[in-house]
Design a protein around this motif. Structure first.
Motif, PDB file in Angstrom:
ATOM      1  N   ASN A  24     -10.900 -11.768  29.188  1.00  0.00           N
ATOM      2  CA  ASN A  24     -11.515 -10.835  28.337  1.00  0.00           C
ATOM      3  C   ASN A  24     -11.020  -9.188  28.505  1.00  0.00           C
ATOM      4  O   ASN A  24     -11.351  -8.553  27.570  1.00  0.00           O
ATOM      5  N   HIS A  25     -10.160  -9.089  29.465  1.00  0.00           N
ATOM      6  CA  HIS A  25      -9.797  -7.555  29.668  1.00  0.00           C
ATOM      7  C   HIS A  25      -8.439  -7.245  29.461  1.00  0.00           C
ATOM      8  O   HIS A  25      -8.241  -5.924  29.146  1.00  0.00           O
ATOM      9  N   CYS A  26      -7.540  -8.171  29.392  1.00  0.00           N
ATOM     10  CA  CYS A  26      -6.021  -7.812  29.207  1.00  0.00           C
ATOM     11  C   CYS A  26      -5.822  -7.241  27.657  1.00  0.00           C
ATOM     12  O   CYS A  26      -6.293  -7.894  26.680  1.00  0.00           O
ATOM     13  N   PRO A  27      -5.189  -6.144  27.372  1.00  0.00           N
ATOM     14  CA  PRO A  27      -4.889  -5.540  26.092  1.00  0.00           C
ATOM     15  C   PRO A  27      -4.281  -6.544  25.280  1.00  0.00           C
ATOM     16  O   PRO A  27      -4.329  -6.623  24.076  1.00  0.00           O
ATOM     17  N   ASP A  28      -3.145  -7.444  25.947  1.00  0.00           N
ATOM     18  CA  ASP A  28      -2.361  -8.131  25.325  1.00  0.00           C
ATOM     19  C   ASP A  28      -3.328  -9.273  24.621  1.00  0.00           C
ATOM     20  O   ASP A  28      -3.173  -9.886  23.483  1.00  0.00           O
TER      21      ASP A  28
END
Length: 383
Positions: A64-68
């Motif tokens: 849910n958090h990683c920009p990629d």
């Protein structure tokens, strides 16, 4: 810190020794698909056997958090829509443990990697394929050797691994792409051909293994050891805070120790500041308590660990300031409102998001929806 994050840290501390601190190796091409039994956001538990009739099974380790991962989310759904009619099954797997993420790793999404936060993430991206959770014990991720988010594993009709690596070269960019390693692999597999590029290196945030909980514990201890200060706020300084003129966006919160919603939401505002501390962002609190209550205000701020980040301190010093916490000492709040938000009705809490030029980008009176606050911050940082 949220309850589920605290529980995640505890669970990670208990389980991590059993797994050690070695990152598992990536599953080799030709290996059989590891068994799994994982709960999804729809409440159903999926197993490998559930996909026995699929011509190919695409497993994407994401979060849910990683920009990629965020950038790839809509492309994942488009691939699923384009290939589900051809007999391809797809599942997304979140193998990250939320207790293994420090706050400053969460500055590109309004969500952490808890199971509860997977549902809104999937809904916002329009996912119609299962989103499964492996963050509790990470057995499936360990068996596959999931290195990053996203990391794709494609298994053919015989459930042998024929492709593993990155989807495409877009990294954290969203939208369509001309070159997709996964699409090429799917086309070859469905045609009964050998995949050309079998192992393009995955790229994204590292998997948050259980043993990384120790990093969170150290980060918490370091943050709680930071000094917390509060200074008197003058009209002139209030005007400067509003004008901004720095390279940072600012979130200003008007609050009081006698305001229930203010007290309730304050820890989440501090957490939000910690999330975005590595980005051009600053949180400023302004207490409206009476001047004689300054010691009470300081005690409250200290108990909530409303410290100044080491990443923000240099720019604050350049402005001739010493803190990110202030108390309005005058009895009349009209000059404060005129300086920062002339439309403020005086109701607490009141929160204002300022652009680099001092323009009000977003504001809210009453208790905050912290996810919406973080969404607005991300939007402002992208502009």
């Amino acid at each position: 810190m949220k309850i589920q994050t605290v529980l995640g840290i505890v669970a990670a501390a208990l389980i991590a020794p059993a797994f050690g601190q070695e990152i598992p190796k990536v599953l080799e091409i030709g290996s059989p698909a590891p068994e799994f039994s994982l709960k999804g956001t729809d409440g159903k538990t999926r197993t490998l056997a559930d996909y026995k009739d699929a011509k190919a099974l695409c497993v994407v380790f994401t979060c849910n958090h990683c920009p990629d991962a965020v950038g790839a989310a809509t492309r994942m759904e488009q691939i699923y829509q384009d290939y589900k009619g051809k007999g391809v099954a797809m599942v997304a797997v979140n193998a990250n443990n939320p207790g293994s993420l420090t706050p400053d790793e969460l500055g590109y999404s309004p969500y952490n990697d808890s199971f509860e936060e997977m549902t809104p993430f999937a809904m916002e991206n329009g996912w119609t394929f299962p989103y499964l959770y492996d963050g509790e014990n990470q057995k499936f991720a360990t068996a596959c050797g999931a290195q990053a988010t996203p990391h794709v594993f494609l298994f053919d009709g015989g459930r042998k691994l024929v492709f593993t690596g990155r989807m495409d070269d877009m990294k954290r960019k969203s939208g369509p792409t001309e070159k997709s390693y996964l699409r090429d692999a799917l086309d070859a597999t469905l045609a009964g051909k050998e995949v050309g590029e079998k192992t393009p290196r995955p790229f994204g945030c590292s998997t948050k293994w259980l043993f990384k909980a120790s990093n969170v514990e150290k980060d918490e201890a370091n943050w709680k050891a930071k000094p917390v200060t509060v200074e008197d706020l003058s009209v002139d300084l209030a005007k400067k805070l509003r004008a901004n003129g720095t390279d940072k966006i600012r979130l200003i919160n008007f609050w009081s120790t006698t305001c229930g919603p203010c007290v309730a939401e304050f820890p989440e505002l501090v957490e939000t500041y910690r999330r975005f501390q590595n980005r051009p962002f600053e949180f400023i609190s302004i207490s409206i308590d009476p001047a004689e209550k300054k010691a009470v205000v300081g005690k409250f701020l200290t108990s909530r660990h409303a410290a100044l980040s080491d990443k923000t301190a240099p720019s604050v010093k350049e402005e001739g300031r010493t803190t990110n916490n202030y108390i309005w000492t005058a009895e009349n709040t009209d000059p404060l409102a005129d300086a920062i938000d002339k439309d403020w009705t005086g109701a607490l809490p009141h929160t204002v998001l300022l652009g680099k030029d001092g323009k009000i980008l977003w504001k809210h009176t009453d208790k905050l929806d912290i996810v919406e606050v973080r969404r607005q911050i991300i939007k402002a940082l992208a502009e």
